[in-house]
Design a protein around this motif. Structure first.
Motif, PDB file in Angstrom:
ATOM      1  N   ALA A  50      11.458  32.870  -4.883  1.00 39.16           N
ATOM      2  CA  ALA A  50      11.599  31.538  -4.284  1.00 39.16           C
ATOM      3  C   ALA A  50      13.015  31.326  -3.751  1.00 39.16           C
ATOM      4  O   ALA A  50      13.202  30.808  -2.639  1.00 39.16           O
ATOM      5  CB  ALA A  50      11.255  30.463  -5.316  1.00 39.16           C
ATOM      6  N   VAL A  51      14.014  31.747  -4.517  1.00 40.84           N
ATOM      7  CA  VAL A  51      15.414  31.614  -4.081  1.00 40.84           C
ATOM      8  C   VAL A  51      15.646  32.422  -2.803  1.00 40.84           C
ATOM      9  O   VAL A  51      16.316  31.957  -1.873  1.00 40.84           O
ATOM     10  CB  VAL A  51      16.370  32.074  -5.200  1.00 40.84           C
ATOM     11  CG1 VAL A  51      17.793  32.215  -4.660  1.00 40.84           C
ATOM     12  CG2 VAL A  51      16.348  31.091  -6.348  1.00 40.84           C
ATOM     13  N   SER A  52      15.088  33.620  -2.743  1.00 42.75           N
ATOM     14  CA  SER A  52      15.241  34.470  -1.560  1.00 42.75           C
ATOM     15  C   SER A  52      14.597  33.833  -0.335  1.00 42.75           C
ATOM     16  O   SER A  52      15.156  33.878   0.771  1.00 42.75           O
ATOM     17  CB  SER A  52      14.623  35.844  -1.824  1.00 42.75           C
ATOM     18  OG  SER A  52      15.210  36.458  -2.955  1.00 42.75           O
ATOM     19  N   LEU A  53      13.426  33.234  -0.516  1.00 42.85           N
ATOM     20  CA  LEU A  53      12.744  32.584   0.601  1.00 42.85           C
ATOM     21  C   LEU A  53      13.488  31.334   1.059  1.00 42.85           C
ATOM     22  O   LEU A  53      13.543  31.028   2.262  1.00 42.85           O
ATOM     23  CB  LEU A  53      11.315  32.233   0.201  1.00 42.85           C
ATOM     24  CG  LEU A  53      10.382  33.429  -0.071  1.00 42.85           C
ATOM     25  CD1 LEU A  53       9.005  32.943  -0.504  1.00 42.85           C
ATOM     26  CD2 LEU A  53      10.271  34.324   1.165  1.00 42.85           C
ATOM     27  N   VAL A  54      14.067  30.604   0.115  1.00 42.55           N
ATOM     28  CA  VAL A  54      14.878  29.431   0.468  1.00 42.55           C
ATOM     29  C   VAL A  54      16.081  29.853   1.298  1.00 42.55           C
ATOM     30  O   VAL A  54      16.426  29.219   2.310  1.00 42.55           O
ATOM     31  CB  VAL A  54      15.329  28.679  -0.799  1.00 42.55           C
ATOM     32  CG1 VAL A  54      16.413  27.655  -0.460  1.00 42.55           C
ATOM     33  CG2 VAL A  54      14.146  27.988  -1.467  1.00 42.55           C
ATOM     34  N   PHE A  55      16.727  30.943   0.878  1.00 44.03           N
ATOM     35  CA  PHE A  55      17.872  31.441   1.640  1.00 44.03           C
ATOM     36  C   PHE A  55      17.437  31.877   3.039  1.00 44.03           C
ATOM     37  O   PHE A  55      18.147  31.629   4.019  1.00 44.03           O
ATOM     38  CB  PHE A  55      18.537  32.607   0.914  1.00 44.03           C
ATOM     39  CG  PHE A  55      19.734  33.156   1.653  1.00 44.03           C
ATOM     40  CD1 PHE A  55      20.970  32.542   1.539  1.00 44.03           C
ATOM     41  CD2 PHE A  55      19.613  34.278   2.469  1.00 44.03           C
ATOM     42  CE1 PHE A  55      22.069  33.028   2.240  1.00 44.03           C
ATOM     43  CE2 PHE A  55      20.705  34.760   3.173  1.00 44.03           C
ATOM     44  CZ  PHE A  55      21.941  34.141   3.048  1.00 44.03           C
ATOM     45  N   ASN A  56      16.280  32.518   3.141  1.00 43.87           N
ATOM     46  CA  ASN A  56      15.800  32.948   4.451  1.00 43.87           C
ATOM     47  C   ASN A  56      15.513  31.751   5.351  1.00 43.87           C
ATOM     48  O   ASN A  56      15.754  31.799   6.560  1.00 43.87           O
ATOM     49  CB  ASN A  56      14.539  33.795   4.286  1.00 43.87           C
ATOM     50  CG  ASN A  56      14.205  34.596   5.538  1.00 43.87           C
ATOM     51  OD1 ASN A  56      15.076  34.874   6.353  1.00 43.87           O
ATOM     52  ND2 ASN A  56      12.951  34.956   5.698  1.00 43.87           N
ATOM     53  N   ALA A  57      14.997  30.666   4.763  1.00 45.94           N
ATOM     54  CA  ALA A  57      14.760  29.443   5.537  1.00 45.94           C
ATOM     55  C   ALA A  57      16.086  28.869   6.039  1.00 45.94           C
ATOM     56  O   ALA A  57      16.195  28.416   7.192  1.00 45.94           O
ATOM     57  CB  ALA A  57      14.024  28.418   4.680  1.00 45.94           C
ATOM     58  N   LEU A  58      17.099  28.893   5.179  1.00 51.05           N
ATOM     59  CA  LEU A  58      18.428  28.418   5.584  1.00 51.05           C
ATOM     60  C   LEU A  58      18.997  29.311   6.684  1.00 51.05           C
ATOM     61  O   LEU A  58      19.613  28.830   7.640  1.00 51.05           O
ATOM     62  CB  LEU A  58      19.358  28.404   4.372  1.00 51.05           C
ATOM     63  CG  LEU A  58      20.814  27.979   4.635  1.00 51.05           C
ATOM     64  CD1 LEU A  58      20.868  26.543   5.132  1.00 51.05           C
ATOM     65  CD2 LEU A  58      21.642  28.131   3.363  1.00 51.05           C
ATOM     66  N   PHE A  59      18.784  30.619   6.546  1.00 53.24           N
ATOM     67  CA  PHE A  59      19.233  31.583   7.551  1.00 53.24           C
ATOM     68  C   PHE A  59      18.563  31.294   8.892  1.00 53.24           C
ATOM     69  O   PHE A  59      19.212  31.299   9.943  1.00 53.24           O
ATOM     70  CB  PHE A  59      18.913  32.998   7.053  1.00 53.24           C
ATOM     71  CG  PHE A  59      19.256  34.088   8.021  1.00 53.24           C
ATOM     72  CD1 PHE A  59      20.528  34.192   8.569  1.00 53.24           C
ATOM     73  CD2 PHE A  59      18.298  35.035   8.392  1.00 53.24           C
ATOM     74  CE1 PHE A  59      20.847  35.207   9.459  1.00 53.24           C
ATOM     75  CE2 PHE A  59      18.605  36.042   9.287  1.00 53.24           C
ATOM     76  CZ  PHE A  59      19.886  36.133   9.813  1.00 53.24           C
ATOM     77  N   TRP A  60      17.240  31.028   8.864  1.00 53.35           N
ATOM     78  CA  TRP A  60      16.513  30.701  10.089  1.00 53.35           C
ATOM     79  C   TRP A  60      17.102  29.465  10.757  1.00 53.35           C
ATOM     80  O   TRP A  60      17.334  29.441  11.969  1.00 53.35           O
ATOM     81  CB  TRP A  60      15.038  30.457   9.755  1.00 53.35           C
ATOM     82  CG  TRP A  60      14.197  30.061  10.941  1.00 53.35           C
ATOM     83  CD1 TRP A  60      13.524  30.888  11.780  1.00 53.35           C
ATOM     84  CD2 TRP A  60      13.976  28.731  11.428  1.00 53.35           C
ATOM     85  NE1 TRP A  60      12.879  30.175  12.758  1.00 53.35           N
ATOM     86  CE2 TRP A  60      13.143  28.840  12.577  1.00 53.35           C
ATOM     87  CE3 TRP A  60      14.389  27.461  11.015  1.00 53.35           C
ATOM     88  CZ2 TRP A  60      12.732  27.729  13.298  1.00 53.35           C
ATOM     89  CZ3 TRP A  60      13.979  26.354  11.744  1.00 53.35           C
ATOM     90  CH2 TRP A  60      13.147  26.494  12.873  1.00 53.35           C
ATOM     91  N   TRP A  61      17.358  28.434   9.964  1.00 51.48           N
ATOM     92  CA  TRP A  61      17.908  27.194  10.520  1.00 51.48           C
ATOM     93  C   TRP A  61      19.298  27.418  11.112  1.00 51.48           C
ATOM     94  O   TRP A  61      19.621  26.894  12.186  1.00 51.48           O
ATOM     95  CB  TRP A  61      17.978  26.132   9.417  1.00 51.48           C
ATOM     96  CG  TRP A  61      18.599  24.850   9.891  1.00 51.48           C
ATOM     97  CD1 TRP A  61      17.986  23.830  10.544  1.00 51.48           C
ATOM     98  CD2 TRP A  61      19.979  24.480   9.756  1.00 51.48           C
ATOM     99  NE1 TRP A  61      18.893  22.825  10.825  1.00 51.48           N
ATOM    100  CE2 TRP A  61      20.114  23.203  10.354  1.00 51.48           C
ATOM    101  CE3 TRP A  61      21.087  25.092   9.194  1.00 51.48           C
ATOM    102  CZ2 TRP A  61      21.347  22.549  10.393  1.00 51.48           C
ATOM    103  CZ3 TRP A  61      22.307  24.442   9.239  1.00 51.48           C
ATOM    104  CH2 TRP A  61      22.431  23.177   9.829  1.00 51.48           C
ATOM    105  N   ALA A  62      20.121  28.221  10.420  1.00 49.15           N
ATOM    106  CA  ALA A  62      21.479  28.481  10.897  1.00 49.15           C
ATOM    107  C   ALA A  62      21.457  29.230  12.228  1.00 49.15           C
ATOM    108  O   ALA A  62      22.237  28.916  13.147  1.00 49.15           O
ATOM    109  CB  ALA A  62      22.251  29.284   9.852  1.00 49.15           C
TER     110      ALA A  62
END
Length: 316
Positions: A50-62
């Motif tokens: 879940a933490v990894s997917l949250v980071f990937n979502a943040l990466f996508w937004w950035a």
């Protein structure tokens, strides 16, 4: 070694890792030495995913905010996800070797958590160095891609041929090296790394195990890091997908420990994945296989192998 990731995202990534290590070394260490059960391991495995997917979502937004392009953001986020999945799948092979090490040294279950915690910290540092050096080499010498590709294909073929052979830790070169340079006591002394025998300070088997775990991970990184460079040459994506996969390695170890026999055919699947990724790397200047196709192949091979393993498990 240019990256599409903005500078502030590097800082966020470092913060993620520091918080994760704080949880591992400070919060969880208060539990003391204890045997990790399947339920606890499952919860932590899901938490790390879940933490990894949250980071990937943040990466996508950035990336979307930086480039103004949803298409570019989708592509880079997919590269992270594919790299993360490749690292997770190849890490299963690490786990089987860790199981062999723990069995060989008869590591008490209550000590295994600490060994993995420290081993993972060492792996993060060493892999970071290897990734940055690898990214620099690829930036300077494009032909190294072909060397990496050929190496992955040969490794995959070797893994397929030796998939059914039993591992023998006595033949492990890392263990032979450690035994030459490190006198070790025959008994454990709690969770201590050093003890005193006949008035002389020597290492305990626990220190030997931690050193062996770290060295083994570096050996496996020689396979896994080039595999991610076949997906992307962006050092940020390679590093973050690697590290997030490693952070969840401890929980995944205890989760798979009880079901290791059910994944007895997994090495065949990993061999196919390595050969596919090596071929993708060799063809990169002729035909670039889309990341979505790579992700589909990796997921498909893993799914088929796991179902195949479950149907032919020895205890079924």
């Amino acid at each position: 070694m240019e990256s599409i990731a903005p500078l502030w995202l590097w800082g966020v990534f470092v913060a993620f890792v520091l918080v994760a290590l704080f949880v591992d070394f400070v919060v969880l260490s208060k539990q003391g030495a204890h045997e990790v059960g399947v339920r606890e391991a499952l919860y932590w495995s899901l938490a790390w995913v879940a933490v990894s997917l949250v980071f990937n979502a943040l990466f996508w937004w950035a990336i979307k905010d930086t480039t103004g392009s949803v298409e570019v953001a989708n592509e880079k986020a997919l590269e992270f996800l594919t790299g993360y999945l490749i690292e997770k799948s190849l890490a299963v092979d690490n786990i089987f070797v860790f199981l062999l090490i723990f069995t060989y040294f008869a590591v008490p279950p209550t000590f295994q958590k600490r060994v993995l915690m420290i081993g993972i910290l060492g792996a993060i540092v060493l892999r970071t160095i290897m990734i940055l050096v690898g990214a620099w080499l690829l930036d300077q010498f494009h032909w190294i891609l072909y060397v990496f590709g050929a190496f992955l294909i040969l490794t995959g073929v070797k893994m397929w041929i030796g998939a059914d052979s039993e591992s023998n830790l006595d033949d492990n070169p890392a263990l032979k090296l450690l035994r030459r340079i490190m006198p070790v006591s025959k008994e454990y002394d709690g969770e201590k790394f050093w003890t005193v025998e006949n008035g002389k300070k020597i290492a305990t088997p626990l220190l030997m195990v931690i050193a062996l775990v770290a060295m083994t991970d570096v050996i496996f990184a020689v396979d896994s890091i080039p595999a991610i460079f076949a997906i992307t040459k962006d050092p940020f994506i390679v590093l973050t997908s690697n590290v997030f996969a490693i952070l969840g390695l401890r929980a995944m170890f205890f989760l798979l420990q009880a079901a290791a026999s059910r994944f007895h055919l997994l090495n065949y699947g990993l061999a196919v994945i390595l050969v596919f990724i090596g071929t993708k790397m060799m063809l990169i200047d002729i035909f670039k296989i889309p990341v979505s196709v790579s992700l589909g192949v990796v997921m498909g091979v893993l799914a088929i192998t796991m179902v195949w393993s479950a149907k032919t498990a020895p205890n079924t």
